[in-house]
Design a protein around this motif. Structure first.
Motif, mmCIF file in Angstrom:
data_model
loop_
_atom_site.group_PDB
_atom_site.id
_atom_site.type_symbol
_atom_site.label_atom_id
_atom_site.label_comp_id
_atom_site.label_asym_id
_atom_site.label_seq_id
_atom_site.Cartn_x
_atom_site.Cartn_y
_atom_site.Cartn_z
ATOM 1 N N GLU A 1 -3.245 -1.021 -11.698
ATOM 2 C CA GLU A 1 -1.845 -1.508 -11.704
ATOM 3 C C GLU A 1 -1.330 -1.591 -13.139
ATOM 4 O O GLU A 1 -0.156 -1.314 -13.406
ATOM 5 C CB GLU A 1 -1.751 -2.886 -11.039
ATOM 6 C CG GLU A 1 -1.859 -2.813 -9.522
ATOM 7 C CD GLU A 1 -1.691 -4.184 -8.871
ATOM 8 O OE1 GLU A 1 -0.859 -4.982 -9.351
ATOM 9 O OE2 GLU A 1 -2.402 -4.451 -7.894
ATOM 10 N N TRP A 2 -2.211 -1.984 -14.046
ATOM 11 C CA TRP A 2 -1.812 -2.047 -15.456
ATOM 12 C C TRP A 2 -1.473 -0.638 -15.952
ATOM 13 O O TRP A 2 -0.480 -0.440 -16.664
ATOM 14 C CB TRP A 2 -2.970 -2.658 -16.272
ATOM 15 C CG TRP A 2 -2.615 -2.858 -17.719
ATOM 16 C CD1 TRP A 2 -2.066 -3.958 -18.288
ATOM 17 C CD2 TRP A 2 -2.782 -1.892 -18.784
ATOM 18 N NE1 TRP A 2 -1.876 -3.758 -19.638
ATOM 19 C CE2 TRP A 2 -2.299 -2.501 -19.966
ATOM 20 C CE3 TRP A 2 -3.281 -0.592 -18.847
ATOM 21 C CZ2 TRP A 2 -2.311 -1.854 -21.200
ATOM 22 C CZ3 TRP A 2 -3.290 0.054 -20.067
ATOM 23 C CH2 TRP A 2 -2.810 -0.567 -21.229
ATOM 24 N N LEU A 3 -2.266 0.352 -15.536
ATOM 25 C CA LEU A 3 -2.012 1.739 -15.960
ATOM 26 C C LEU A 3 -0.654 2.231 -15.457
ATOM 27 O O LEU A 3 0.030 3.000 -16.130
ATOM 28 C CB LEU A 3 -3.116 2.669 -15.432
ATOM 29 C CG LEU A 3 -4.480 2.544 -16.131
ATOM 30 C CD1 LEU A 3 -5.553 3.284 -15.337
ATOM 31 C CD2 LEU A 3 -4.420 3.097 -17.558
ATOM 32 N N ALA A 4 -0.260 1.752 -14.255
ATOM 33 C CA ALA A 4 1.041 2.181 -13.715
ATOM 34 C C ALA A 4 2.170 1.712 -14.631
ATOM 35 O O ALA A 4 3.196 2.377 -14.758
ATOM 36 C CB ALA A 4 1.233 1.625 -12.307
ATOM 37 N N ASP A 5 1.980 0.569 -15.293
ATOM 38 C CA ASP A 5 3.004 0.064 -16.208
ATOM 39 C C ASP A 5 2.849 0.631 -17.620
ATOM 40 O O ASP A 5 3.731 0.475 -18.456
ATOM 41 C CB ASP A 5 2.947 -1.475 -16.286
ATOM 42 C CG ASP A 5 3.402 -2.107 -14.986
ATOM 43 O OD1 ASP A 5 4.097 -1.407 -14.217
ATOM 44 O OD2 ASP A 5 3.043 -3.259 -14.722
ATOM 45 N N HIS A 6 1.682 1.242 -17.899
ATOM 46 C CA HIS A 6 1.448 1.791 -19.246
ATOM 47 C C HIS A 6 0.902 3.218 -19.103
ATOM 48 O O HIS A 6 -0.246 3.492 -19.464
ATOM 49 C CB HIS A 6 0.434 0.924 -20.014
ATOM 50 C CG HIS A 6 0.833 -0.515 -20.083
ATOM 51 N ND1 HIS A 6 0.609 -1.396 -19.053
ATOM 52 C CD2 HIS A 6 1.471 -1.231 -21.056
ATOM 53 C CE1 HIS A 6 1.081 -2.598 -19.396
ATOM 54 N NE2 HIS A 6 1.611 -2.528 -20.598
#
Length: 938
Positions: free
Chosen positions: A493-498
């Motif tokens: 989920e963090w990768l989806a934002d970054h």
């Protein structure tokens, strides 16, 4: 009697043994048992026979107390005392049974008929009796005093008596505890007597005796911990005394217990050094019992904070006890819940007090994190190789418990915890002088993953650094590689934002896909990335598809991982342009279609069946997640990234139309096989669920195929797919005609099946009832069709209510619960219900009367409620007629009880919950279970 006992104990033939046992059980409860029990207790009989006599007495006293005339109590009491004294130096098992019988007698007589029962027992045995040796008398008394509270815990006393007897027993501890203290303190008391004393104390503390009254005995039990022979029994006694719920009221006594617990630390260290696992385990249980049960009460004593902190540190030592769980130690796992409790108690204080405790305990919790991560480390590869599969599994579960604890501790320590983990990992990976072990790296990552899996780390400033560190990890073995994968998955989920960081980790995941040992971790991580980051993956799509295709063709993964991989690809393709999707689908699916074409030409056999099911499964998993209309996008952040609305047919529909004939061909050969039919239906069911209205172009040909399938060989999966179509397309005038035709066809084929005998097809009946309920819910005017035989459908429903399979009965109840409210608006339904409703009521009452499982009563209650609400004038006549039948619905209910139930039901037209309670009550009466222990929790 002797013959039966001889047969039970010595006959080698199991049939004869069983017969004898049955006969003896009846003998035990017969009136003659009062007489023969005493004869069997003669000293010239063997212990097995004496034991049977003592057991029979206990059963008569505990279960048939009301049969004993009050003027016999005293005789019975003195006979039991005499026999106990006689057996004091005889057989141990007979003595125990006799003590249990006397205990049962005492519980039934106290307080009225035998006011000072316990004091009397002590006095009787202390009286000089020259025939019996004093030690034997002492042991017999201890046995009696030990079984008395145990018999109380399991006795069948009614609730009001239980409370009364408990308080009498608690007062009588004044006659017991001084005796126990004296026996423990006497220098010449032998070990076996002290052992018995500690067991007796353990038994009494469970009666909720005030902790201050137990103080002297607890201190004596602490002293006994030094004696290896008494150690285990003393641990039980101390733990039971400290753990009783009432103990927290006695704060002063609890405070007095901290020093003796802390005094065990030297003994604990020696036990750890010498590898004495039993002793370290026992001492740890005591420390945890005090800390876990009373942390709130002890934290409240602010002026004693240092002694409580010392106890916390002792428990920390137990958490970090040297050695690997579960091979070299089994103690550390006992302590984990203590840390939850302590944290909850600290965080429950008002802000000012909490701030003070946070200052003291934050450093403790940071230390705890280090200790837990140390304990979570794998042993050396060589050592791990010697572990059994059972030990490895226990270690895996232990690590999950540690992971849960770390996640919980995050609430106390917050972002600072992630920073400290990141700093440690950074130092470990960049330190060139001292190369670290892979175990150390793995444990730190595992800590990170534990937190990131459940806690939103999007605001953490250390994640970018962590993503940067991951490629620097030199992955030398499977456990480390698995944890790296799961950590990347937890950060999806963090990768989806970054999205700029995706390229740092994606190559690692794709590389791991080729390793069968990393199957679960690599596939589940890829699936998470494809689900969370699909709008940022188009640049990598070609690469992901190519690697996935390669591993699928090489058959590296097991079936379930192949299915997950297809779901991952479905997510990935959803974000591409339609022509891209079609191009990728073509290359992805073509090899399977070619395989399927070959298989469709072969004669059916078990191995090609598995291959067919596998290919159909891959397709249905791909279509489960391939959704270009973005029905599942509820993230606000992705609104911006939405692609332009697609024109032209849906790619899934294009593919389905291309393979439709091939699927029909496969079906034609495998129509007899429920699993293949199910796999075919699954493809369409998953596609319909995902595509919804986009599926419309497929409806006519699918309905036609389903109709042909079901007419040839009816299968439940075909009905379930029909239900899905009714659900989604009920309100689409353009697409509904073929579905309506299919519904009518399925109904008529199923009605024929009912005429031939539906008992062998509970799954079809279950699915059919669900289909009818769905039709009534979504498209009730289907029941207006002239060629739908509503009466026959109704009769099938009534038949289905009598099936032994609970799910089928539940589905039939669901059908009637939907049907009855339509009486007014759909004439054919109203007419059938008014003409045949009595048969339905009869079937429902039979079920309530005991024909159906008790778990279904709520569903039957729903039908009664609906009948009462929608057919009241009829129900009042039907229920009266039905209840007039003798012995209906059960011979156990009287005419008055039936009348009461009927009136209750007819009165309640608003509150469905009340009707459910009435039905539960009535079904217990019908089954003869009302007011028994058996139904206490029902």
């Amino acid at each position: 009697l002797f013959q039966a006992l001889h047969q039970l104990y010595y006959d080698p033939n199991i049939e004869n043994k069983n017969l004898a046992q049955k006969w003896l059980m009846q003998a035990q409860v017969s009136p003659q048992a009062w007489h023969f029990s005493w004869l069997l207790l003669n000293m010239d009989k063997v212990p097995e026979i004496q034991y049977f006599g003592a057991s029979a007495l206990h059963i008569k006293i505990s279960r048939y107390w009301n049969d004993i005339p009050a003027d016999q109590y005293e005789t019975l009491k003195s006979q039991l005392f005499t026999h106990i004294t006689r057996f004091a130096s005889g057989s141990k098992i007979v003595l125990t049974r006799l003590c249990v019988a006397l205990a049962s007698l005492a519980l039934s007589m106290m307080p009225e008929a035998w006011p000072c029962a316990v004091a009397d027992m002590v006095r009787m045995f202390q009286a000089e009796d020259s025939n019996v040796d004093g030690r034997a008398r002492c042991l017999a008394l201890l046995e009696l005093l030990t079984v008395l509270p145990e018999e109380f815990q399991t006795s069948r006393l009614p609730q009001y008596r239980k409370g009364q007897v408990r308080s009498v027993l608690a007062q009588e501890c004044g006659s017991v505890f001084p005796l126990l203290e004296q026996l423990l303190q006497q220098q010449d008391s032998p070990g076996f007597i002290k052992q018995k004393v500690l067991k007796c104390f353990s038994s009494w503390v469970q009666l909720e005796i005030p902790l201050m009254d137990c103080e002297n005995l607890i201190q004596a039990a602490f002293t006994s911990l030094q004696d290896p022979e008494l150690f285990d029994t003393a641990v039980e006694a101390v733990v039971n005394a400290i753990s009783q719920p009432d103990a927290q009221r006695y704060v002063n006594t609890l405070l007095k217990l901290i020093p003796p617990v802390l005094g065990l630390q030297e003994q604990l260290r020696q036990a750890v050094q010498s590898g004495d696992m039993e002793t370290s385990h026992g001492i740890c249980r005591i420390a945890v019992a005090l800390g876990e049960n009373h942390s709130r009460a002890l934290l409240d004593q602010v002026e004693h904070w240092q002694s409580f902190l010392a106890l916390v540190n002792m428990i920390m030592f137990c958490t970090g006890i040297p050695g690997h769980y579960p091979v070299n130690e089994t103690t550390s796992s006992l302590t984990l819940t203590f840390w939850y409790t302590l944290q909850d108690d600290i965080l429950s204080f008002e802000p000012d007090k909490q701030a003070v405790y946070q200052q003291v305990y934050r450093p403790v919790y940071f230390q705890l994190v280090d200790v837990l991560l140390h304990k979570a480390q794998f042993p050396s590869d060589e050592e791990y190789g010697f572990w059994s599969s059972d030990e490895k599994e226990q270690f895996r579960i232990y690590r999950v418990d540690i992971s849960d604890t770390l996640m919980y501790v995050y609430e106390m320590l917050g972002a600072e915890l992630l920073s400290s983990l990141y700093d440690k990992l950074g130092r470990l990976l960049t330190n060139t002088e001292q190369p670290s072990t892979w175990q150390h790296t793995e444990a730190l990552l595992y800590g990170f993953q534990s937190i990131a899996e459940t806690i939103d780390v999007n605001y953490s400033d250390v994640v970018p650094g962590l993503i940067g560190l991951i490629p620097r990890i030199s992955i030398s073995n499977v456990q480390l590689a698995d944890t790296v994968m799961f950590t990347i998955g937890a950060l999806s989920e963090w990768l989806a934002d970054h999205p700029v960081m995706i390229n740092n980790v994606l190559p690692l995941v794709l590389q791991a896909l080729g390793n069968p040992e990393l199957s679960i971790s690599s596939v589940s991580t890829l699936k998470k990335i494809c689900r969370e980051c699909k709008y940022d993956l188009p640049p990598y799509a070609a690469n992901i598809v190519a690697v996935s295709q390669e591993v699928l063709m090489k058959q590296i993964h097991k079936t379930s991982q192949c299915m997950w991989l297809m779901q991952a690809l479905g997510f990935l393709l959803s974000a591409l342009q339609v022509e891209e999707i079609l191009k990728n689908l073509h290359s992805l699916i073509t090899p399977y279609i070619q395989q399927l074409e070959k298989l469709a030409d072969e004669t059916p056999n078990p191995s090609n069946k598995l291959a067919i099911i596998h290919i159909l499964g891959l397709l249905s998993n791909l279509f489960t997640t391939l959704d270009i209309s973005h029905h599942d996008d509820d993230h606000e952040s992705t609104e911006v990234k939405k692609l332009p609305v697609q024109q032209g047919p849906n790619p899934v529909v294009v593919v389905l139309q291309q393979v439709f004939q091939l699927i029909q061909k496969v079906l034609s050969k495998w129509l007899n096989d429920a699993q293949v039919v199910e796999s075919v239906c699954a493809i369409f069911e998953k596609s319909v669920k995902t595509l919804l209205d986009d599926f419309a172009p497929m409806v006519p040909q699918l309905c036609e195929m389903l109709g042909q399938m079901y007419s040839t060989i009816p299968q439940a999966s075909a009905i379930d797919l029909t239900r899905q179509l009714v659900h989604i397309f009920a309100h689409e005038p353009a697409h509904f005609p073929p579905i309506k035709a299919l519904f009518l066809l399925v109904t008529s084929v199923t009605l024929t099946l009912f005429q031939q005998g539906p008992r062998d097809h509970p799954d079809i009946v279950d699915s059919f009832m669900q289909l009818l309920a769905q039709a009534l819910k979504r498209k009730p005017d289907l029941f207006l069709c002239s060629n739908l035989d509503v009466k026959a459908v109704f009769q099938c429903g009534v038949l289905s209510l009598k099936f032994p399979e609970a799910p089928t009965v539940k589905a039939s109840c669901g059908f009637f619960t939907e049907l009855l409210p339509r009486c007014g608006e759909i004439a054919p339904v109203g007419q059938v219900v008014h003409e045949n409703g009595k048969v339905l009521l009869q079937a429902v009452l039979e079920g309530v009367g005991g024909q159906a499982s008790r778990s279904l009563m709520d569903h039957f209650a729903e039908i009664l409620f609906a009948l009462n609400k929608h057919c009241f004038s009829y129900l009042s006549i039907w229920i009266k007629e039905a209840m007039q039948q003798d012995g209906f619905p059960s011979a156990r209910v009287s005419p008055e009880q039936k009348e009461t139930f009927s009136q209750q039901i007819l009165r309640e037209r608003v509150n469905k919950r009340r009707v459910k309670e009435m039905v539960k009550e009535f079904t217990l009466l019908c089954r003869g279970l009302h007011g028994t222990e058996y139904t206490a929790d029902y």
